[in-house]
Design a protein around this motif. Structure first.
Motif, mmCIF file in Angstrom:
data_model
loop_
_atom_site.group_PDB
_atom_site.id
_atom_site.type_symbol
_atom_site.label_atom_id
_atom_site.label_comp_id
_atom_site.label_asym_id
_atom_site.label_seq_id
_atom_site.Cartn_x
_atom_site.Cartn_y
_atom_site.Cartn_z
ATOM 1 N N ALA A 271 19.298 -3.505 -44.346
ATOM 2 C CA ALA A 271 19.236 -1.517 -45.239
ATOM 3 C C ALA A 271 18.900 -0.062 -44.695
ATOM 4 C CB ALA A 271 18.058 -1.363 -46.168
ATOM 5 N N ARG A 272 19.684 0.924 -44.598
ATOM 6 C CA ARG A 272 19.469 1.376 -44.349
ATOM 7 C C ARG A 272 18.459 2.975 -45.025
ATOM 8 N NH1 ARG A 272 24.726 3.459 -40.304
ATOM 9 N NH2 ARG A 272 23.689 1.528 -39.359
ATOM 10 N N PHE A 273 17.654 3.558 -44.399
ATOM 11 C CA PHE A 273 17.210 4.374 -44.557
ATOM 12 C C PHE A 273 16.918 6.239 -44.128
ATOM 13 C CE2 PHE A 273 14.707 0.340 -45.878
ATOM 14 C CZ PHE A 273 14.276 0.477 -46.546
ATOM 15 N N PRO A 274 16.712 6.944 -44.887
ATOM 16 C CA PRO A 274 16.753 8.127 -43.656
ATOM 17 C C PRO A 274 15.337 8.565 -43.319
ATOM 18 C CG PRO A 274 17.138 8.493 -46.692
ATOM 19 C CD PRO A 274 17.024 7.159 -46.081
ATOM 20 N N ASN A 275 15.145 9.079 -42.267
ATOM 21 C CA ASN A 275 14.439 9.744 -41.210
ATOM 22 C C ASN A 275 13.879 10.675 -40.288
ATOM 23 O OD1 ASN A 275 11.402 8.703 -40.527
ATOM 24 N ND2 ASN A 275 13.000 7.838 -38.560
ATOM 25 N N ALA A 276 13.657 11.847 -41.142
ATOM 26 C CA ALA A 276 13.880 13.017 -41.199
ATOM 27 C C ALA A 276 12.513 13.873 -40.595
ATOM 28 C CB ALA A 276 14.360 13.743 -42.811
ATOM 29 N N ASP A 277 11.453 13.135 -40.687
ATOM 30 C CA ASP A 277 10.303 13.274 -41.086
ATOM 31 C C ASP A 277 9.511 12.471 -39.417
ATOM 32 O OD1 ASP A 277 9.685 10.772 -41.733
ATOM 33 O OD2 ASP A 277 8.418 11.903 -43.403
ATOM 34 N N LEU A 278 10.575 11.493 -38.885
ATOM 35 C CA LEU A 278 10.493 10.717 -38.192
ATOM 36 C C LEU A 278 9.043 9.061 -38.264
ATOM 37 C CD1 LEU A 278 11.791 12.587 -34.740
ATOM 38 C CD2 LEU A 278 12.902 11.405 -36.401
ATOM 39 N N THR A 279 8.670 9.012 -39.692
ATOM 40 C CA THR A 279 7.733 8.226 -39.729
ATOM 41 C C THR A 279 7.560 6.707 -39.343
ATOM 42 O OG1 THR A 279 7.150 9.491 -42.096
ATOM 43 C CG2 THR A 279 5.800 7.563 -41.437
ATOM 44 N N LEU A 280 8.858 6.438 -39.632
ATOM 45 C CA LEU A 280 9.681 4.902 -39.615
ATOM 46 C C LEU A 280 10.298 5.123 -38.132
ATOM 47 C CD1 LEU A 280 11.852 4.301 -42.782
ATOM 48 C CD2 LEU A 280 9.105 4.248 -42.573
ATOM 49 N N GLN A 281 9.630 4.257 -37.231
ATOM 50 C CA GLN A 281 9.523 4.259 -36.517
ATOM 51 C C GLN A 281 10.101 2.653 -35.619
ATOM 52 O OE1 GLN A 281 8.650 5.954 -33.055
ATOM 53 N NE2 GLN A 281 8.025 7.426 -35.706
ATOM 54 N N PRO A 282 10.878 2.605 -34.658
ATOM 55 C CA PRO A 282 12.108 0.894 -34.553
ATOM 56 C C PRO A 282 10.332 0.135 -34.391
ATOM 57 C CG PRO A 282 12.693 2.710 -33.509
ATOM 58 C CD PRO A 282 11.767 3.218 -34.242
ATOM 59 N N GLY A 283 10.687 -1.243 -34.444
ATOM 60 C CA GLY A 283 9.297 -2.010 -34.418
ATOM 61 C C GLY A 283 8.694 -2.588 -35.178
ATOM 62 N N LEU A 284 8.470 -1.689 -36.057
ATOM 63 C CA LEU A 284 7.728 -1.331 -37.073
ATOM 64 C C LEU A 284 7.540 -2.478 -38.690
ATOM 65 C CD1 LEU A 284 4.922 0.408 -37.702
ATOM 66 C CD2 LEU A 284 6.217 1.738 -39.855
ATOM 67 N N PHE A 285 6.543 -2.853 -38.966
ATOM 68 C CA PHE A 285 6.884 -3.641 -39.803
ATOM 69 C C PHE A 285 6.597 -3.386 -40.997
ATOM 70 C CE2 PHE A 285 5.666 -7.216 -37.240
ATOM 71 C CZ PHE A 285 6.638 -8.466 -37.183
ATOM 72 N N GLY A 286 7.415 -3.833 -42.051
ATOM 73 C CA GLY A 286 6.965 -3.309 -43.590
ATOM 74 C C GLY A 286 7.673 -4.401 -44.684
ATOM 75 N N ARG A 287 7.251 -4.416 -45.817
ATOM 76 C CA ARG A 287 8.000 -4.350 -46.939
ATOM 77 C C ARG A 287 9.174 -3.579 -47.377
ATOM 78 N NH1 ARG A 287 4.347 -8.842 -48.477
ATOM 79 N NH2 ARG A 287 2.248 -8.332 -47.241
#
Length: 383
Positions: A271-287
Motif C-alpha cells: 500500500a502507498r501513503f502520502p507522507n507530507a509531514d514525514l511522520t512515517l519513517q522507513p522500517g517503522l512497524f504499523g497496522r
C-alpha cells in the motif's frame, strides 16, 4: 408446655415463609434497557501487521576513483534531487581534459590539411596532371584524419564526463544518511558506498496476506472489475502506528506479488501513503486495515448485548408481552463501535442492551426502549 411452644414456633416460621413468598411474587419485573439493532451498509475490514519501506532508496557511489576533497551536506538532512553532495579531487581529471582538448585540436588541424591535399589531388587528377594512385593516397589520408577527429572528440567527451563525475549530486529527493567516507580518503570507482538516501513522500507499506484472505480479496476485486495484483484493486486502506495517539493514515493498495510463497503460504501486498509531514519513517512497524468485502447491509449490536452459552453466542430478545428469550447468533468483526451479526438476527428484534444480569430466559421484564446511534464510535467520541 414444651409441645405448645414448639407448635407456636413452627407456625410462626410457616407464616414468615409464606409472607416472604407472597412478597417475592408481588415484586415487579426487573427493568432493562432494550433497543432495535442497527441496520446499515458496511464494509468488512481485515487487519494486518507490516512495515513501512521507502518507495525509492539509493546507495550513493562514485563513478570514478580519487581522493575525497569536499562534503556539501549535513548528516541526516533532507536533500533535493541534483543537490551537490561530494567533490572528488578534480586536478587529475582537469589535466586529462586539457590533454584531450589538445589532441582534438591536433586532429582537426590534420584533417584540415588532409582535406586540402585531397581536393588538390582530385583537381589535378581530372586534367591528368596527377596519377590516380596519389589521389587514392590523399583520399585515404583524408578519411583517416576524419576518423582521428572522431576518436579525439570521443576521448574529450570521456574526459569531460569523468571531470563531471568528480561532482556527486543527489540522484533523488529524500533524507540522506551520515557520510560514510571522510575527506582525504580514497574512493574506489563503483565500489565505495559514500552515503544512502531514502525517499519519504510518498512511502510504501508491505504486509503479508494468508491464502484464505487473499482469495477473498481477489473475489472482492473481481466483483469490482479491478486487478488485485496490477494495482492492488485501488482499495482504500487505513494504517496506524504504535505512538498511542490513535492517528490514522489513509492510503491505497497499489501492488501484490505474482505468486504465493510456498514456505509461508502468504503473498506480499503493498500500500502507498502520502507522507507530507514525514511522520512515517522507513522500517517503522504499523497496522493496516484493508477492506475485505464489497458494501452489504449488516445487523449491528453492542458487544455488551452479547452473552455466551457454553460454546455459542446469544442475545436476549424481548417479546411484545415482555417475556425474555435467547437467540443464538454468529458474530463478525467490530465496525462503527458495534459487533456485526452474521446470522441469527434480521434487525427487527428488540434486544436487551443493558441489565443482562437481572434477567433469565422465560422471565418477564420491564423494558425501557432506547435508540442506538448509527455509529457508536462517533457517539463515544462526542461524549
Amino acid at each position: 408446655m414444651k409441645a405448645t411452644v414448639l407448635r407456636s414456633t413452627f407456625s410462626g416460621s410457616l407464616l414468615l415463609l409464606f409472607s416472604a413468598s407472597a412478597g417475592y411474587a408481588q415484586s415487579p419485573p426487573p427493568p432493562v434497557t432494550v433497543a432495535k439493532p442497527v441496520v446499515r451498509d458496511v464494509v468488512d475490514n481485515d487487519e494486518f501487521i507490516g512495515r513501512f519501506e521507502p518507495v525509492e532508496q539509493v546507495s550513493v557511489r562514485s563513478r570514478i576513483g580519487g581522493y575525497l576533497q569536499e562534503i556539501h551536506f549535513s548528516d541526516g538532512a533532507l536533500v533535493k534531487q541534483g543537490d551537490l553532495l561530494f567533490v572528488i579531487d578534480q586536478r587529475p581529471y582537469v589535466t586529462a581534459f586539457n590533454e584531450a582538448t589538445s589532441a582534438l585540436e591536433v586532429a582537426k588541424s590534420t584533417l584540415t590539411y588532409a582535406d586540402a591535399q585531397f581536393k588538390r589531388a582530385e583537381s589535378l587528377s581530372q586534367n591528368g596532371s596527377q596519377s590516380i594512385s596519389i589521389l587514392d593516397d590523399r583520399r585515404r589520408e583524408w578519411i583517416s584524419a576524419q576518423a582521428n577527429v572522431r576518436g579525439a572528440q570521443a576521448a574529450l567527451d570521456g574526459a569531460a564526463l569523468d571531470l563531471d563525475y568528480t561532482k556527486i549530486a543527489a540522484p533523488l529527493t529524500g533524507r540522506i544518511d551520515r557520510h560514510l567516507v571522510s575527506i582525504g580518503n580514497l574512493v574506489q570507482a563503483d565500489s565505495s558506498v559514500m552515503t544512502t538516501i531514502v525517499a519519504l513522500d510518498p512511502i510504501d507499506f508491505y504486509f503479508d496476506v494468508d491464502e484464505r484472505r487473499l482469495l477473498n480479496f481477489q473475489a472482492t476485486a473481481q466483483k469490482r472489475g479491478v486487478d488485485l495484483q496490477a494495482s492492488g484493486g485501488d482499495v482504500d486502506v487505513i494504517a496506524t502506528i504504535g505512538d498511542n495517539s490513535g492517528r490514522e493514515f489513509k492510503g491505497k493498495l497499489n501492488f501484490a506479488e505474482n505468486h504465493v510463497d510456498s514456505d509461508s503460504g502468504t503473498m506480499r501486498v503493498r500500500a502507498r501513503f502520502p507522507n507530507a509531514d514525514l511522520t512515517l519513517q522507513p522500517g517503522l512497524f504499523g497496522r493496516i486495515q484493508v477492506k475485505a468485502s464489497n458494501t452489504y447491509s449488516a445487523v449491528l449490536v453492542p458487544d455488551e448485548a452479547i452473552s455466551s452459552n457454553q460454546n455459542e453466542r446469544i442475545v436476549y430478545v424481548v417479546d411484545d408481552d415482555g417475556t425474555v428469550r435467547t437467540k443464538a447468533v454468529r458474530t463478525g468483526p467490530r465496525l462503527y463501535g458495534y459487533r456485526v451479526i452474521r446470522a441469527g438476527l434480521d434487525g427487527s428484534e428488540t434486544i436487551v442492551v443493558n441489565g443482562l444480569m437481572r434477567i433469565r430466559p422465560g422471565a418477564k421484564v420491564t423494558a425501557k426502549m432506547t435508540e442506538l446511534p448509527q455509529s457508536a464510535a462517533v457517539a463515544e467520541a462526542a461524549q
